[in-house]
Motif scaffolding. Structure first.
Motif, PDB file in Angstrom:
ATOM      1  N   TYR A  33       0.836  -1.192   0.000  1.00 16.78           N
ATOM      2  CA  TYR A  33       0.000   0.000   0.000  1.00 16.78           C
ATOM      3  C   TYR A  33       0.870   1.240   0.000  1.00 16.78           C
ATOM      4  O   TYR A  33       1.987   1.237   0.514  1.00 16.78           O
ATOM      5  CB  TYR A  33      -0.863   0.049   1.270  1.00 16.78           C
ATOM      6  CG  TYR A  33      -1.669  -1.201   1.540  1.00 16.78           C
ATOM      7  CD1 TYR A  33      -1.087  -2.287   2.199  1.00 16.78           C
ATOM      8  CD2 TYR A  33      -2.997  -1.306   1.145  1.00 16.78           C
ATOM      9  CE1 TYR A  33      -1.820  -3.443   2.447  1.00 16.78           C
ATOM     10  CE2 TYR A  33      -3.733  -2.454   1.401  1.00 16.78           C
ATOM     11  CZ  TYR A  33      -3.134  -3.513   2.046  1.00 16.78           C
ATOM     12  OH  TYR A  33      -3.857  -4.660   2.300  1.00 16.78           O
ATOM     13  N   TYR A  35       0.170   5.315   1.255  1.00 10.35           N
ATOM     14  CA  TYR A  35      -0.690   6.307   1.881  1.00 10.35           C
ATOM     15  C   TYR A  35       0.073   7.620   1.901  1.00 10.35           C
ATOM     16  O   TYR A  35       1.298   7.637   1.785  1.00 10.35           O
ATOM     17  CB  TYR A  35      -1.006   5.929   3.331  1.00 10.35           C
ATOM     18  CG  TYR A  35      -1.786   4.660   3.511  1.00 10.35           C
ATOM     19  CD1 TYR A  35      -1.142   3.426   3.576  1.00 10.35           C
ATOM     20  CD2 TYR A  35      -3.173   4.680   3.631  1.00 10.35           C
ATOM     21  CE1 TYR A  35      -1.855   2.245   3.745  1.00 10.35           C
ATOM     22  CE2 TYR A  35      -3.897   3.504   3.802  1.00 10.35           C
ATOM     23  CZ  TYR A  35      -3.229   2.301   3.859  1.00 10.35           C
ATOM     24  OH  TYR A  35      -3.942   1.139   4.024  1.00 10.35           O
ATOM     25  N   GLN A  37       0.090  11.662   3.956  1.00 10.02           N
ATOM     26  CA  GLN A  37      -0.489  12.572   4.927  1.00 10.02           C
ATOM     27  C   GLN A  37       0.012  13.974   4.638  1.00 10.02           C
ATOM     28  O   GLN A  37       1.214  14.254   4.790  1.00 10.02           O
ATOM     29  CB  GLN A  37      -0.138  12.176   6.363  1.00 10.02           C
ATOM     30  CG  GLN A  37      -0.876  13.034   7.388  1.00 10.02           C
ATOM     31  CD  GLN A  37      -0.459  12.744   8.807  1.00 10.02           C
ATOM     32  OE1 GLN A  37       0.682  12.419   9.078  1.00 10.02           O
ATOM     33  NE2 GLN A  37      -1.399  12.856   9.736  1.00 10.02           N
ATOM     34  N   VAL A  43      -4.342  10.819   7.413  1.00  9.24           N
ATOM     35  CA  VAL A  43      -3.638   9.900   6.525  1.00  9.24           C
ATOM     36  C   VAL A  43      -4.635   9.427   5.461  1.00  9.24           C
ATOM     37  O   VAL A  43      -5.760   9.034   5.786  1.00  9.24           O
ATOM     38  CB  VAL A  43      -3.098   8.690   7.314  1.00  9.24           C
ATOM     39  CG1 VAL A  43      -2.433   7.697   6.380  1.00  9.24           C
ATOM     40  CG2 VAL A  43      -2.138   9.139   8.401  1.00  9.24           C
ATOM     41  N   PHE A  45      -5.490   7.037   1.964  1.00  9.85           N
ATOM     42  CA  PHE A  45      -5.132   5.902   1.121  1.00  9.85           C
ATOM     43  C   PHE A  45      -4.881   6.360  -0.312  1.00  9.85           C
ATOM     44  O   PHE A  45      -5.630   7.182  -0.851  1.00  9.85           O
ATOM     45  CB  PHE A  45      -6.284   4.894   1.155  1.00  9.85           C
ATOM     46  CG  PHE A  45      -6.210   3.814   0.120  1.00  9.85           C
ATOM     47  CD1 PHE A  45      -7.000   3.878  -1.019  1.00  9.85           C
ATOM     48  CD2 PHE A  45      -5.368   2.733   0.288  1.00  9.85           C
ATOM     49  CE1 PHE A  45      -6.955   2.878  -1.965  1.00  9.85           C
ATOM     50  CE2 PHE A  45      -5.315   1.732  -0.655  1.00  9.85           C
ATOM     51  CZ  PHE A  45      -6.113   1.796  -1.796  1.00  9.85           C
ATOM     52  N   PHE A  91       3.681   7.242   3.064  1.00 10.65           N
ATOM     53  CA  PHE A  91       3.947   6.018   3.807  1.00 10.65           C
ATOM     54  C   PHE A  91       3.663   4.805   2.936  1.00 10.65           C
ATOM     55  O   PHE A  91       2.636   4.721   2.266  1.00 10.65           O
ATOM     56  CB  PHE A  91       3.051   5.916   5.042  1.00 10.65           C
ATOM     57  CG  PHE A  91       3.361   6.920   6.107  1.00 10.65           C
ATOM     58  CD1 PHE A  91       2.629   8.087   6.206  1.00 10.65           C
ATOM     59  CD2 PHE A  91       4.388   6.693   7.015  1.00 10.65           C
ATOM     60  CE1 PHE A  91       2.911   9.025   7.183  1.00 10.65           C
ATOM     61  CE2 PHE A  91       4.678   7.626   7.997  1.00 10.65           C
ATOM     62  CZ  PHE A  91       3.939   8.789   8.087  1.00 10.65           C
ATOM     63  N   PHE A 108       3.805  -0.390   8.653  1.00 10.72           N
ATOM     64  CA  PHE A 108       4.144   0.851   7.960  1.00 10.72           C
ATOM     65  C   PHE A 108       5.636   1.124   7.989  1.00 10.72           C
ATOM     66  O   PHE A 108       6.323   0.824   8.973  1.00 10.72           O
ATOM     67  CB  PHE A 108       3.420   2.035   8.617  1.00 10.72           C
ATOM     68  CG  PHE A 108       1.976   2.132   8.246  1.00 10.72           C
ATOM     69  CD1 PHE A 108       1.033   1.283   8.812  1.00 10.72           C
ATOM     70  CD2 PHE A 108       1.541   3.068   7.325  1.00 10.72           C
ATOM     71  CE1 PHE A 108      -0.302   1.361   8.465  1.00 10.72           C
ATOM     72  CE2 PHE A 108       0.204   3.159   6.975  1.00 10.72           C
ATOM     73  CZ  PHE A 108      -0.713   2.307   7.542  1.00 10.72           C
TER      74      PHE A 108
END
Lengths: 117, 108
Positions: A33, A35, A37, A43, A45, A91, A108
């Motif tokens: 994944y 992500y 922020q 945060v 997706f 992330f 993460f």
């Protein structure tokens, strides 16, 4: 203990330039994944990746974004032509196991801070 | 639009106090609810993944409950310690939809 790593920790780039953010997920994980922020916001997706293809993406993940797992270990996020509003902490996360991803803990990385000037 | 809300946004407690936070999420199409602990300059650390209505999970002094029918989860910290100071995030479903977090500060 295995961990997700990300490089670089901080990337400064000029608007319009391409950037590639790199992640090394935990080695036996199958789900990956990205992500991001933006400072002061939730945060968000961006994209999930399974079995060498995108399984889901958000409306943020437009044609300027792409992901790749070029060599079976790295997982990269490319932004083709960066905009000021792409400045954020990005992330990477990975989750393991066979079967549905929803019940797996996502691990993460420490994040890459992208600053677009 | 799926939205996950957390309350309170910040919390200041004394060492030894017990505390709890709330995460609210859409009750329809529930798959999983994740809790993360996030210290400044570190990666979010997974605490719990909860999938079943009525689930209760515990890790040391931290526990969580889940009510999928009404769309909420509680995170409890018993006897807060300064090292518990962090932001606690809940996230919904497989592609995690995050709440805004609850920032906990524990004073010694």
């Amino acid at each position: 203990e295995p961990e997700v790593t990300q490089t670089p920790s901080h990337q400064v780039t000029q608007m319009g330039q391409e950037v590639i953010l790199r992640c090394v997920p935990i080695s036996n994980h199958l789900y990956f994944y990205w992500y991001r922020q933006i400072l002061g916001q939730k945060v968000e997706f961006l994209v999930s990746f399974y079995n060498n293809e995108i399984s889901e993406k958000s409306e943020i993940f437009d044609d300027q974004f792409s992901v790749e797992r070029p060599d079976g270990s790295n997982f990269t996020l490319k932004i083709r032509s960066t905009k000021l509003e792409d400045s954020a902490m990005y992330f990477c996360a990975s989750a393991g196991g066979v079967g549905t991803s929803v019940s797996y803990e996502q691990y993460f990385g420490p994040g890459t801070r992208l600053t677009v000037t | 639009i799926l939205n996950v809300e957390q309350s309170p946004q910040s919390l200041h407690v004394q060492e030894g106090d017990s505390t709890n936070f709330t995460c609210s999420f859409p009750s329809s199409n529930f798959y999983a609810l994740h809790w993360y602990r996030w210290e400044t300059a570190k990666s979010p650390e997974a605490l719990f993944v909860m999938t079943l209505n009525g689930d209760e999970k515990k890790k040391g002094r931290i526990s969580a409950t889940l009510n999928t029918k009404e769309g909420y989860s509680y995170l409890y910290i018993k006897g807060s310690q300064p090292e518990d100071s962090a932001t606690y995030l809940c996230a919904f479903r497989g592609k995690l939809i995050f709440g805004q977090g609850t920032e906990l500060s524990v004073k010694p």
